[in-house]
Design an enzyme around this catalytic site. Structure first.
Site, short mmCIF file in Angstrom:
data_model
loop_
_atom_site.label_atom_id
_atom_site.label_comp_id
_atom_site.label_asym_id
_atom_site.label_seq_id
_atom_site.Cartn_x
_atom_site.Cartn_y
_atom_site.Cartn_z
N ASP A 43 4.09 -48.87 20.65
CA ASP A 43 5.10 -49.93 20.71
C ASP A 43 5.99 -49.88 19.48
OD1 ASP A 43 3.87 -50.64 22.97
OD2 ASP A 43 3.23 -52.65 22.30
N ALA A 44 5.38 -49.59 18.32
CA ALA A 44 6.16 -49.58 17.08
C ALA A 44 7.21 -48.46 17.14
CB ALA A 44 5.24 -49.38 15.88
N ASP A 47 9.95 -49.56 19.53
CA ASP A 47 10.83 -50.55 18.90
C ASP A 47 11.79 -49.87 17.91
OD1 ASP A 47 9.82 -52.63 20.33
OD2 ASP A 47 8.45 -53.32 18.76
N SER A 92 14.28 -59.79 28.87
CA SER A 92 13.46 -59.33 27.76
C SER A 92 13.81 -60.19 26.54
CB SER A 92 13.80 -57.87 27.53
OG SER A 92 13.17 -57.39 26.40
N LEU A 93 13.20 -59.93 25.41
CA LEU A 93 13.52 -60.70 24.21
C LEU A 93 14.03 -59.77 23.12
CD1 LEU A 93 10.32 -62.96 23.99
CD2 LEU A 93 12.64 -63.75 24.49
N GLU A 126 5.37 -69.72 19.63
CA GLU A 126 4.17 -69.48 20.45
C GLU A 126 3.79 -68.00 20.38
OE1 GLU A 126 5.72 -69.48 24.84
OE2 GLU A 126 6.86 -71.02 23.77
N LYS A 128 3.12 -64.24 21.18
CA LYS A 128 3.66 -63.31 22.17
C LYS A 128 2.46 -62.56 22.75
CE LYS A 128 7.28 -59.86 22.85
NZ LYS A 128 6.54 -58.95 23.68
N ASP A 130 0.29 -59.98 24.67
CA ASP A 130 0.52 -58.57 24.97
C ASP A 130 -0.10 -58.22 26.32
OD1 ASP A 130 1.38 -56.04 24.65
OD2 ASP A 130 0.00 -55.50 23.05
N ARG A 149 7.70 -57.95 36.70
CA ARG A 149 9.07 -57.93 36.20
C ARG A 149 9.88 -56.77 36.76
NH1 ARG A 149 10.62 -57.84 29.89
NH2 ARG A 149 9.58 -55.85 29.96
N GLU A 184 2.26 -64.62 31.41
CA GLU A 184 1.73 -63.31 31.09
C GLU A 184 0.32 -63.13 31.63
OE1 GLU A 184 4.15 -61.84 29.44
OE2 GLU A 184 3.31 -60.03 28.51
N TYR A 236 4.31 -69.76 30.45
CA TYR A 236 5.14 -70.13 29.30
C TYR A 236 6.62 -70.34 29.62
CZ TYR A 236 5.64 -65.00 29.28
OH TYR A 236 5.84 -63.69 29.65
N LYS A 300 11.55 -70.20 20.22
CA LYS A 300 12.54 -70.61 21.22
C LYS A 300 13.18 -71.92 20.79
CE LYS A 300 9.61 -68.71 24.87
NZ LYS A 300 8.64 -68.99 25.94
N LYS A 324 7.92 -59.63 15.78
CA LYS A 324 6.82 -58.70 16.03
C LYS A 324 5.92 -58.52 14.81
CE LYS A 324 7.23 -56.61 20.00
NZ LYS A 324 7.73 -55.38 20.22
N CYS A 429 -7.87 -18.52 18.97
CA CYS A 429 -8.33 -19.73 19.65
C CYS A 429 -9.78 -20.00 19.25
CB CYS A 429 -8.23 -19.52 21.16
SG CYS A 429 -9.06 -20.80 22.10
N CYS A 432 -12.22 -19.33 22.42
CA CYS A 432 -12.48 -18.04 23.07
C CYS A 432 -12.14 -16.84 22.20
CB CYS A 432 -11.71 -17.95 24.39
SG CYS A 432 -9.94 -17.77 24.17
N CYS A 447 -3.25 -20.70 22.94
CA CYS A 447 -4.25 -19.67 23.15
C CYS A 447 -3.74 -18.74 24.23
CB CYS A 447 -5.55 -20.34 23.59
SG CYS A 447 -6.68 -19.24 24.43
N CYS A 453 -10.37 -18.27 28.64
CA CYS A 453 -10.72 -19.30 27.66
C CYS A 453 -11.43 -20.45 28.38
CB CYS A 453 -9.45 -19.82 26.99
SG CYS A 453 -9.78 -21.18 25.86
#
Ligand code: IVH
Length: 597
Positions: A43-44, A47, A92-93, A126, A128, A130, A149, A184, A236, A300, A324, A429, A432, A447, A453
């Site tokens: 996610d990071a 974002d 979305s937010l 509030e 968020k 996940d 969604r 959610e 929510y 909000k 976040k 490898c 093998c 390989c 292998c």
């Protein structure tokens, strides 16, 4: 990720190319996350890409793409469920990452509303959650439709599945004629752990994180499966409503709780960014003890009349923002670097770590990507981590952004022991002994052993029998490994002669394997027999040709129509000349790399 040029150093041409690159990566990531419930990037990272895309678009608005990721929410619905057009789009937010982002959010809102900074303005804060969002439509108090969604406009109809959740009432009394409740769906940490244990013992793939488990469980075509999964729902927000429901966000939450919905106990009202930030810190501090994943705090504007004055940007409200949490970090030592050999022979280095807890999860491995990554450079030769390499014995900072395989953020050279050696990437490898070859312009070494292998052979077999390929009941990854080890199945073709070779006379042999009895063996043979005839796209996909995923396999199958036609065209095209080679390259969706593969 590769070192990136600062946005303010880009010229317009570079910006155009970069926006194209970002659109492609993010579209792929959206499909992996929303349709396949199997994220490919954290996610990071997602974002960060989104943020970069926004910054470039802000600097070069006239090269913004029609398919810009800043205009899309999620991914179009995949097949299997009927489609539902949302009466009110599911938005979305926008994201905030720093305290300043939150202060600016308040400043922006006040400016838009023409409110002086000393005039009170109430916000709700509030957690968020996940999970995945769900819209529940009640008509005359009866739940008539539940929809995911999807892309925000059109979602999937999962009504039968939603009705199996205890937190979702089938009927409510005293509600407006039309009431859409949004919230959610999520899975608790304890339920997630139990479900994954169960998946593993049934030889099914464990889920990457509670959110994927929740999404995978809700999006089941058989609602009996959903029913067996411990899903929860927090309400929510609202979608369409036929009459005024409340005049505040906090009022909405209270009334929804009155109808029997679960609402989050940590929702509070505040009047200043400073108070909101304090609440954020408290929630972040306690998040590991909540028992379910949250990835931030949503602020909000509480007054709904002000919300409607503020309205929306393309697909995010001006009156709300998601603050976040940063990716979670921890320091530990690399005890060893091991090389895993994948289906296509790719050698993937993995760091074996001294186990450490990151955000409540014990981490003992981290991906090291490839040879260059370990050496401290990206695939263009630019330094990453300012050129610091990674060695066995090093102290590293690892992060887990709530999902996927943990990664290494940095290495602490000051704690490196004297006498340590740079890691030497193997030129053979480890499975093998065949030469490992890194082709010009490629980031990965492979390989060259092919089916010689054992690691490649087993991974190829696993792919061959996987869900999207042959999907043979009773023949999963575990069974394939045992059959390979004991010499019964060395190549895909061997699967189809198992019955003859083992036969009734030799069933005793099979029974020596754990878990096989007369009945299960017969069932397996029947399942194999049933798959002697499968759609061409599945067969092409099963071959595990590099660059040929499910969708290109479908493209090829549609074009060639039959195995014999496909096979002889590929034989003819093998020297990269002639009409069959030309035709292959001309197929819409087949590029030169795929054709050569
Ligand atoms: S309000 C107009 N509140 O976050 C937007 N969303 O990144 C209404 N989410 O799609 C959404 N917890 O799936 C809202 N307390 C919360 C939330 C929340 C989780 C999710 C939701 C939304 C996504 C946006």
């Amino acid at each position: 990720m590769a070192a990136q040029t600062e946005v303010n150093l880009l010229n317009k041409k570079q910006a155009t190319v970069e926006l194209g690159r970002l659109a492609k990566i993010m579209a792929q990531a959206d499909i992996a996350y929303h349709q396949n419930d199997a994220p490919e990037i954290s996610d990071a990272e997602y974002d960060a890409l989104k943020q970069r895309n926004l910054e470039i678009e802000a600097r070069f608005p006239d090269v913004k793409r029609g398919d810009s990721p800043s205009n899309t929410v999620g991914a179009p619905v995949s097949s299997g469920f009927s489609k539902v057009k949302h009466a009110v789009a599911m938005m979305s937010l926008g994201n905030a990452f720093t305290d300043e982002d939150v202060t600016e959010f308040d400043v922006r809102i006040r400016k838009f509303l023409n409110l002086p900074h000393d005039q009170p303005l109430e916000y709700t804060a509030e957690p968020k959650i996940d999970g995945l969002s769900l819209s529940l439509r009640y008509v005359d108090g009866n739940l008539v439709q539940a929809a995911t969604r999807g892309d925000g406009e059109v979602g999937e109809n999962v009504t039968a599945n939603a009705l199996t959740l205890r937190d979702i009432p089938a009927t409510i009394t005293g509600a407006p004629d039309i009431l859409e409740v949004r919230g959610e769906v999520y899975m608790s940490h304890a339920d997630f752990a139990a479900l994954n244990e169960n998946q593993i013992s049934n030889d099914a793939k464990p889920f990457a994180n509670p959110r994927n488990a929740a999404a995978g469980s809700l999006r089941q075509l058989d609602s009996e499966i959903t029913k067996s999964r411990p899903l929860h729902f927090f309400a929510y927000a609202l979608g369409e409503v036929s009459e005024v429901f409340s005049d505040t966000q906090s009022g909405i939450i209270e009334r929804l709780a009155g109808f029997g919905f679960s609402t989050n106990p940590l929702i509070k009202k505040f009047e200043t960014p400073a108070e909101m930030l304090e609440h954020y810190s408290n929630i972040e501090r306690d998040r590991a003890n909540l028992g379910y994943d949250i990835d931030g705090v949503v602020y909000k504007v509480n007054d709904l009349a002000l919300q409607s004055r503020l309205g929306f940007r393309t697909n995010t409200p001006r009156w709300a923002i998601a603050h976040k949490f940063p990716a979670e970090l921890a320091q530990t030592i690399i005890e060893d670097i091991e090389i895993q050999v994948g289906r296509t022979g790719a050698l993937s280095p993995v760091a074996r770590l001294k186990p450490i807890t990151v955000g409540g999860v014990v981490v003992s491995n981290a991906t090291l990507h490839n040879e260059d990554y370990i050496a401290g450079r990206d695939s263009f030769g630019n330094p990453i981590r300012e050129g610091r390499d990674i060695r066995v014995g090093d102290w590293v900072t690892v992060y887990r952004a709530g999902d996927v395989i943990p990664k290494i953020k940095d290495v602490d050279i000051s704690r490196r022991k004297t006498g340590s050696h740079p890691y030497v990437f193997p030129d053979v490898c480890p499975e093998c002994g065949s030469a490992s070859i890194r082709e010009e312009g490629e980031a990965v070494a492979r390989c060259s052993g092919g089916l010689i292998c054992p690691a490649q052979a087993v991974e190829k077999l696993k792919h061959f029998v996987s869900k999207a390929a042959f999907d043979i009941d009773g023949l999963g990854a575990k069974q394939v490994e045992t059959f390979y080890r004991d010499g019964w199945v060395k190549t895909p073709a061997d699967i189809f002669t198992l019955n003859e070779r083992i036969g009734a006379g030799n069933l005793q042999l099979l029974k020596n394997f754990d878990g096989w009895g007369d009945k299960s063996a017969q069932k397996l043979f029947d399942a194999i027999e049933a798959k002697k005839d499968i759609p061409l796209n599945r067969l092409i996909f099963a071959l595990g040709i590099r660059h040929v995923g499910e969708s290109s396999a479908m493209t090829l199958a549609r074009h060639y129509g039959a195995w014999q036609v496909f096979n002889s065209a590929m034989e003819n095209a093998r020297d990269h000349i002639g009409p069959d080679w030309e035709t292959l390259n001309a197929i819409d969706g087949v590029g030169s790399v795929l054709a050569a593969a």
